[in-house]
Scaffold this motif. Structure first.
Motif, PDB file in Angstrom:
ATOM      1  N   GLU A 289       0.700  -1.700   0.199  1.00  0.00           N
ATOM      2  CA  GLU A 289      -0.127   0.024   0.095  1.00  0.00           C
ATOM      3  C   GLU A 289       0.643   1.938   0.039  1.00  0.00           C
ATOM      4  O   GLU A 289       0.000   2.181  -0.104  1.00  0.00           O
ATOM      5  CB  GLU A 289      -0.742  -0.124   1.063  1.00  0.00           C
ATOM      6  N   HIS A 290       1.776   0.793   0.245  1.00  0.00           N
ATOM      7  CA  HIS A 290       3.011   2.083   0.332  1.00  0.00           C
ATOM      8  C   HIS A 290       4.057   2.241  -0.920  1.00  0.00           C
ATOM      9  O   HIS A 290       4.284   2.933  -0.942  1.00  0.00           O
ATOM     10  CB  HIS A 290       3.981   1.867   1.207  1.00  0.00           C
TER      11      HIS A 290
ATOM     12  N   TRP B  24      -9.971  -6.759   6.358  1.00  0.00           N
ATOM     13  CA  TRP B  24      -8.791  -5.412   7.029  1.00  0.00           C
ATOM     14  C   TRP B  24      -7.547  -5.965   6.043  1.00  0.00           C
ATOM     15  O   TRP B  24      -6.097  -4.482   6.275  1.00  0.00           O
ATOM     16  CB  TRP B  24      -8.429  -6.356   8.716  1.00  0.00           C
ATOM     17  N   ASN B  25      -6.486  -7.164   6.473  1.00  0.00           N
ATOM     18  CA  ASN B  25      -5.162  -6.916   6.045  1.00  0.00           C
ATOM     19  C   ASN B  25      -5.209  -7.744   4.773  1.00  0.00           C
ATOM     20  O   ASN B  25      -5.792  -9.764   5.830  1.00  0.00           O
ATOM     21  CB  ASN B  25      -4.345  -6.393   6.768  1.00  0.00           C
ATOM     22  N   LEU B  26      -4.910  -7.651   3.960  1.00  0.00           N
ATOM     23  CA  LEU B  26      -4.665  -9.683   3.164  1.00  0.00           C
ATOM     24  C   LEU B  26      -3.579  -9.726   2.640  1.00  0.00           C
ATOM     25  O   LEU B  26      -2.559  -9.180   2.462  1.00  0.00           O
ATOM     26  CB  LEU B  26      -5.354  -8.586   1.778  1.00  0.00           C
TER      27      LEU B  26
ATOM     28  N   VAL C 149      -4.912   0.805  -2.805  1.00  0.00           N
ATOM     29  CA  VAL C 149      -4.629  -1.137  -2.880  1.00  0.00           C
ATOM     30  C   VAL C 149      -6.485  -1.662  -2.649  1.00  0.00           C
ATOM     31  O   VAL C 149      -6.216  -1.437  -1.965  1.00  0.00           O
ATOM     32  CB  VAL C 149      -3.348  -1.184  -2.304  1.00  0.00           C
ATOM     33  N   HIS C 150      -6.574  -2.175  -3.626  1.00  0.00           N
ATOM     34  CA  HIS C 150      -7.826  -3.325  -3.850  1.00  0.00           C
ATOM     35  C   HIS C 150      -7.690  -3.914  -3.365  1.00  0.00           C
ATOM     36  O   HIS C 150      -6.764  -4.490  -4.591  1.00  0.00           O
ATOM     37  CB  HIS C 150      -8.686  -2.442  -3.910  1.00  0.00           C
ATOM     38  N   ILE C 151      -8.071  -4.559  -3.378  1.00  0.00           N
ATOM     39  CA  ILE C 151      -8.258  -6.816  -2.462  1.00  0.00           C
ATOM     40  C   ILE C 151      -8.905  -7.683  -3.971  1.00  0.00           C
ATOM     41  O   ILE C 151      -8.017  -8.490  -4.877  1.00  0.00           O
ATOM     42  CB  ILE C 151      -9.143  -7.550  -1.375  1.00  0.00           C
TER      43      ILE C 151
ATOM     44  N   ASN D 216      -5.522  -2.809   2.821  1.00  0.00           N
ATOM     45  CA  ASN D 216      -6.232  -2.651   1.437  1.00  0.00           C
ATOM     46  C   ASN D 216      -7.232  -0.670   2.139  1.00  0.00           C
ATOM     47  O   ASN D 216      -7.375  -0.802   2.571  1.00  0.00           O
ATOM     48  CB  ASN D 216      -7.328  -3.464   1.143  1.00  0.00           C
ATOM     49  N   TRP D 217      -7.494  -0.365   0.907  1.00  0.00           N
ATOM     50  CA  TRP D 217      -7.629   0.735   1.288  1.00  0.00           C
ATOM     51  C   TRP D 217      -9.290   1.194   1.625  1.00  0.00           C
ATOM     52  O   TRP D 217      -9.113   2.048   2.693  1.00  0.00           O
ATOM     53  CB  TRP D 217      -7.548   2.021   0.195  1.00  0.00           C
TER      54      TRP D 217
END
Length: 241
Positions: free
Chosen positions: A114-115, A230-232, A186-188, A142-143
């Motif tokens: 995401e960075h 939450w976090n992929l 960033v999207h899943i 993810n955003w």
């Protein structure tokens, strides 16, 4: 701790709440948990070459070394390295690692995607330096996650600039992250489509990194997963040449 389980998720969440005032405790626990995940999918890391790409001050590298791996940290931001980075640390950008093809048994990247402005190129570089049959561990926030705005979450749902302004008013200091500069949406769904379309990796697992139950099931629900995951966590395996 059993993964997934409420006990594990609660322990990680409690550590996260004290990230700022007890960073060593927080990140040491997270590093142990992440190394456990790597070994659950790829077996013991003792003797393996592990690349920690974007690993900050080196907690993950230190944990892999504690388990007997030949682990090396690659971090582009000198400010993130801290005063005592692990021996052998390389200041390098994840877009262009100074390594030959297929050198790593495990390539590891925790909460970095995401960075970066170009996640697809970043992922391609992780794949390039991993040997055929090797494991690639990638996790990111993810955003649309409740934590997508990082320090100014969950107010990012009302707009990034508004959230940053609120953070500055509340804390008296500017936010560390700026959308479009060092934090990206960033999207899943799009990330899964990118990795599944590749011919050089197979997806071993796509799951929520921290969920206490149904960790893989939540990622299979389009739309809902963008908020609920939450976090992929992606576990990829490099295909044979």
């Amino acid at each position: 701790m059993k993964n997934p389980s409420f006990r594990r998720s609660l322990a990680l969440f409690r550590a996260f709440l004290h990230e700022q005032d007890e960073p060593e405790s927080c990140y040491s626990l997270l590093a142990r948990d992440a190394a456990d995940q790597v070994e659950a999918y790829g077996g013991p890391v003792a003797g393996a070459t592990v690349l920690d790409v974007g690993g900050g001050s080196g907690y993950f590298t230190a944990e892999f070394r504690r388990r007997g791996a030949h682990a090396f940290l690659f971090e582009p931001d000198m400010a993130e390295l801290g005063e005592k980075p692990p021996d052998g640390t390389v200041v390098a950008d994840g877009y262009l690692l100074p390594l030959r093809d297929g050198i790593a048994d495990v390539t590891f990247s925790s909460n970095v995607l995401e960075h970066v402005a170009d996640p697809e190129t970043f992922l391609s570089e992780l794949v390039r330096v991993t040997r055929p049959g090797g494991l690639i561990y990638v996790s990111f926030t993810n955003w649309l996650s409740p934590w997508g705005g990082h320090e100014w979450a969950p107010w990012h749902y009302f707009g990034a600039e508004r959230a940053r302004a609120r953070y500055a008013r509340r804390t008296g200091r500017p936010a560390k992250h700026t959308l479009g500069e060092n934090l990206f949406a960033v999207h899943i769904g799009s990330t899964l489509r990118q990795v599944r379309a590749r011919g050089d990796v197979t997806v071993v697992s796509a799951r929520s990194r921290y969920w206490p139950f149904l960790a893989e099931a939540v990622v299979k629900a389009p739309g809902i997963r963008e908020f609920a995951t939450w976090n992929l966590l992606l576990i990829l395996r490099r295909c044979p040449s």
